[in-house]
Design an enzyme around this catalytic site. Sequence first.
Site, PDB file in Angstrom:
ATOM      1  N   HIS A  43      22.702 -11.127  23.613  1.00 20.78           N
ATOM      2  CA  HIS A  43      22.003 -11.548  24.503  1.00 20.78           C
ATOM      3  C   HIS A  43      22.177 -11.448  25.913  1.00 20.78           C
ATOM      4  O   HIS A  43      23.675 -11.824  26.542  1.00 20.78           O
ATOM      5  CB  HIS A  43      21.882 -13.236  24.425  1.00 20.78           C
ATOM      6  CG  HIS A  43      20.753 -13.964  25.323  1.00 20.78           C
ATOM      7  ND1 HIS A  43      20.467 -15.247  25.244  1.00 20.78           N
ATOM      8  CD2 HIS A  43      20.088 -13.530  26.562  1.00 20.78           C
ATOM      9  CE1 HIS A  43      19.727 -15.607  26.178  1.00 20.78           C
ATOM     10  NE2 HIS A  43      19.358 -14.513  27.065  1.00 20.78           N
ATOM     11  N   GLU A  70      18.339  -9.558  22.945  1.00 25.96           N
ATOM     12  CA  GLU A  70      17.831 -10.693  23.539  1.00 25.96           C
ATOM     13  C   GLU A  70      17.818 -10.871  24.855  1.00 25.96           C
ATOM     14  O   GLU A  70      18.832 -10.537  25.729  1.00 25.96           O
ATOM     15  CB  GLU A  70      18.483 -12.106  22.978  1.00 25.96           C
ATOM     16  CG  GLU A  70      18.214 -12.180  21.430  1.00 25.96           C
ATOM     17  CD  GLU A  70      19.182 -13.312  20.952  1.00 25.96           C
ATOM     18  OE1 GLU A  70      18.960 -13.768  19.758  1.00 25.96           O
ATOM     19  OE2 GLU A  70      19.817 -13.939  21.758  1.00 25.96           O
ATOM     20  N   HIS A 190      19.046 -19.679  15.000  1.00 24.70           N
ATOM     21  CA  HIS A 190      19.450 -20.566  15.728  1.00 24.70           C
ATOM     22  C   HIS A 190      20.063 -21.924  15.047  1.00 24.70           C
ATOM     23  O   HIS A 190      19.311 -22.432  14.238  1.00 24.70           O
ATOM     24  CB  HIS A 190      18.399 -21.147  16.638  1.00 24.70           C
ATOM     25  CG  HIS A 190      19.105 -21.837  17.808  1.00 24.70           C
ATOM     26  ND1 HIS A 190      19.662 -21.018  18.826  1.00 24.70           N
ATOM     27  CD2 HIS A 190      19.127 -23.104  18.304  1.00 24.70           C
ATOM     28  CE1 HIS A 190      20.010 -22.000  19.917  1.00 24.70           C
ATOM     29  NE2 HIS A 190      19.799 -23.299  19.504  1.00 24.70           N
TER      30      HIS A 190
END
Length: 245
Positions: A43, A70, A190
Amino acid sequence: MASLGVNIDHIANVREARKTFEPDPVKMVLLAELGGADGITVHLREDRRHIQDRDLNLLKETVHTRLNLEMAATEEMTSIALNLKPDIVTLVPEKREEVTTEGGLDVIKNKRKLKEIIQRLSGEDIPVSLFVDPVQAQLENCAEVKAAWVELHTGKYAITKKKARDLELSILKESTAKAKSYGLRVNAGHGLTYQNVEPIAAIEGIEELNIGHTIISRALSVGLSQAVKEMKSLIINPRKDNFLL
């Protein structure tokens, strides 16, 4: 059987705590792939709190599996993705004050912007996934903006205790089926851990699980390759009712 995407952001977190050169997340990728990682997820946040632009460029050259970037749905990040050309882009919501991503994208609210970004990335053969809560209205809009994938947010499931977990699991199963009926491919992630991953891995239709923190935590005890191997074994042969929290 779902594949495993290993998120290496937390390796970069340790490095950035001292603003030094180690540990190097790029070097750790080889160990993750040797352990069985099917992909590497990073990310690139707007505040660059962990992964840096240099990391991305090096990862593009060194990842042997596939690179999942991400990023927030911004002009800066879109330009970076168009130049980098990762194997897939996952658009996620982002707040500077959050410790980690706290919820899914509001596709309904940001429909026009997301559709434009998806068109630009798809036009360069970069498939786009949208990280969303398992809500039918959001999934419908993911299809309408022409996303190729969705990544279902498993955070609520991950923190749920025994009495309520079956409901959250049922919601994820139904959302997977609904997303596929709209022509979307499905990932999930997640908050997944060694203790709670198996029921999610057993959901028919989920193609990849993106997991980071628990693997990096386990790696401190057994090494990264072994930590990935242990997670991969749970995903390959999941027990539907195994939830140890």
